[in-house]
Design an enzyme around this catalytic site. Structure first.
Site, PDB file in Angstrom:
ATOM      1  N   HIS A 245       0.157 -64.729  49.869  1.00 29.00           N
ATOM      2  CA  HIS A 245       1.624 -64.704  49.760  1.00 29.00           C
ATOM      3  C   HIS A 245       2.249 -64.650  51.158  1.00 29.00           C
ATOM      4  CE1 HIS A 245       0.790 -62.550  45.714  1.00 29.00           C
ATOM      5  NE2 HIS A 245       1.266 -63.741  45.411  1.00 29.00           N
TER       6      HIS A 245
ATOM      7  N   LYS B  23       5.017 -57.462  31.043  1.00 30.39           N
ATOM      8  CA  LYS B  23       3.793 -57.176  31.810  1.00 30.39           C
ATOM      9  C   LYS B  23       3.758 -55.707  32.201  1.00 30.39           C
ATOM     10  CE  LYS B  23       2.298 -61.391  34.190  1.00 30.39           C
ATOM     11  NZ  LYS B  23       2.156 -61.992  35.518  1.00 30.39           N
TER      12      LYS B  23
ATOM     13  N   ARG C  52      -3.125 -72.666  44.718  1.00 28.15           N
ATOM     14  CA  ARG C  52      -4.403 -72.343  45.349  1.00 28.15           C
ATOM     15  C   ARG C  52      -5.475 -73.352  44.989  1.00 28.15           C
ATOM     16  NH1 ARG C  52      -4.102 -66.407  43.039  1.00 28.15           N
ATOM     17  NH2 ARG C  52      -3.522 -67.777  41.356  1.00 28.15           N
TER      18      ARG C  52
ATOM     19  N   SER D  23      -3.760 -61.506  43.324  1.00 26.25           N
ATOM     20  CA  SER D  23      -3.425 -60.086  43.178  1.00 26.25           C
ATOM     21  C   SER D  23      -4.403 -59.410  42.219  1.00 26.25           C
ATOM     22  CB  SER D  23      -1.995 -59.939  42.642  1.00 26.25           C
ATOM     23  OG  SER D  23      -1.081 -60.523  43.528  1.00 26.25           O
TER      24      SER D  23
HETATM   25  O1  PNS Z   1       3.354 -64.357  40.568  1.00 27.21           O
HETATM   26  P1  PNS Z   1       3.480 -64.938  39.199  1.00 27.21           P
HETATM   27  O2  PNS Z   1       3.206 -63.895  38.134  1.00 27.21           O
HETATM   28  O3  PNS Z   1       2.653 -66.170  39.020  1.00 27.21           O
HETATM   29  O4  PNS Z   1       5.030 -65.389  39.048  1.00 27.21           O
HETATM   30  C1  PNS Z   1       5.493 -65.993  37.876  1.00 27.21           C
HETATM   31  C2  PNS Z   1       7.016 -66.197  37.901  1.00 27.21           C
HETATM   32  C3  PNS Z   1       7.738 -64.903  38.191  1.00 27.21           C
HETATM   33  C4  PNS Z   1       7.374 -67.197  38.952  1.00 27.21           C
HETATM   34  C5  PNS Z   1       7.382 -66.723  36.481  1.00 27.21           C
HETATM   35  O5  PNS Z   1       6.795 -65.897  35.518  1.00 27.21           O
HETATM   36  C6  PNS Z   1       8.882 -66.808  36.209  1.00 27.21           C
HETATM   37  O6  PNS Z   1       9.571 -67.609  36.807  1.00 27.21           O
HETATM   38  N1  PNS Z   1       9.383 -65.971  35.300  1.00 27.21           N
HETATM   39  C7  PNS Z   1      10.789 -65.895  34.929  1.00 27.21           C
HETATM   40  C8  PNS Z   1      11.043 -66.366  33.482  1.00 27.21           C
HETATM   41  C9  PNS Z   1      11.242 -67.869  33.466  1.00 27.21           C
HETATM   42  O7  PNS Z   1      12.178 -68.379  34.018  1.00 27.21           O
HETATM   43  N2  PNS Z   1      10.304 -68.594  32.815  1.00 27.21           N
HETATM   44  C10 PNS Z   1      10.354 -70.051  32.771  1.00 27.21           C
HETATM   45  C11 PNS Z   1      10.766 -70.602  31.452  1.00 27.21           C
HETATM   46  S1  PNS Z   1       9.553 -70.243  30.219  1.00 27.21           S
END
Ligand code: PNS
Length: 166
Positions: free
Chosen positions: A17, A41, A90, A128
């Site tokens: 990150h 979560k 990644r 993570s």
């Molecule tokens: O680090 P991560 O867990 O891969 O991040 C995921 C994240 C936060 C980018 C993703 O879960 C997200 O954008 N969540 C917000 C809800 C949303 O807008 N979802 C998309 C439509 S289903």
């Protein structure tokens, strides 16, 4: 002014990150790194802790802001007046899910574009979840997380071994 959003769970922040924050801070006028408050979560670190750790490593960048958000990413992007979402990739394993998310987000808000950046090969295996798992089993995570937060990550993991999920 180009404002890019770099969203994530950051539970905890890794060297992967940090590498992405460093690189995108040199491409965009402003970068907003934002931690998702996800009620579905069970993160190890609280929102405040994750924001604080990001602030610690981002304090040297004048154009990087740390924030948190709830709800849909595209609604948050609209609120922050940003139409660029940055996602780190990644491996091809990340691609399928991120591709679907990018298409959904574009469908929900056509003005928002998702741009992908390849993680530095040095960090392509770091996640993570793996940081938490390695620390749980007593492995060395010093090369996986920024030195500024290493101790914080270790003590949090050690204090929460029974409820750790990875
Ligand atoms: O680090 P991560 O867990 O891969 O991040 C995921 C994240 C936060 C980018 C993703 O879960 C997200 O954008 N969540 C917000 C809800 C949303 O807008 N979802 C998309 C439509 S289903």
């Amino acid at each position: 002014m180009t404002v890019a959003l770099y969203p994530g769970s950051f539970d905890p922040l890794t060297n992967g990150h940090r590498d992405i924050i460093d690189r995108i801070s040199r491409i965009f006028d402003k970068v907003i790194v934002s931690v998702l408050e996800n009620p579905r979560k069970k993160p190890l670190f609280t929102i405040e802790e994750r924001v604080e750790m990001l602030e610690q490593i981002a304090s040297k960048y004048k154009n990087v802001e740390i924030d948190s958000f709830r709800g849909l990413l595209v609604d948050y992007a609209r609120k922050k007046k940003s139409d660029i979402i940055i996602k780190g990739l990644r491996s091809t394993g990340d691609f399928e899910f991120e591709f679907q998310m990018a298409l959904i987000n574009h469908k929900l808000e056509p003005s928002v574009e998702t741009l992908f950046i390849m993680t530095n090969s040095e960090f392509s295996y770091v996640s993570s979840s793996m940081v938490k798992e390695i620390a749980y089993y007593g492995g060395d995570i010093s090369s996986l997380v920024p030195p500024e937060i290493h101790e914080k990550v270790l003590s949090k993991i050690n204090a929460n071994v029974e409820k750790l999920q990875f």
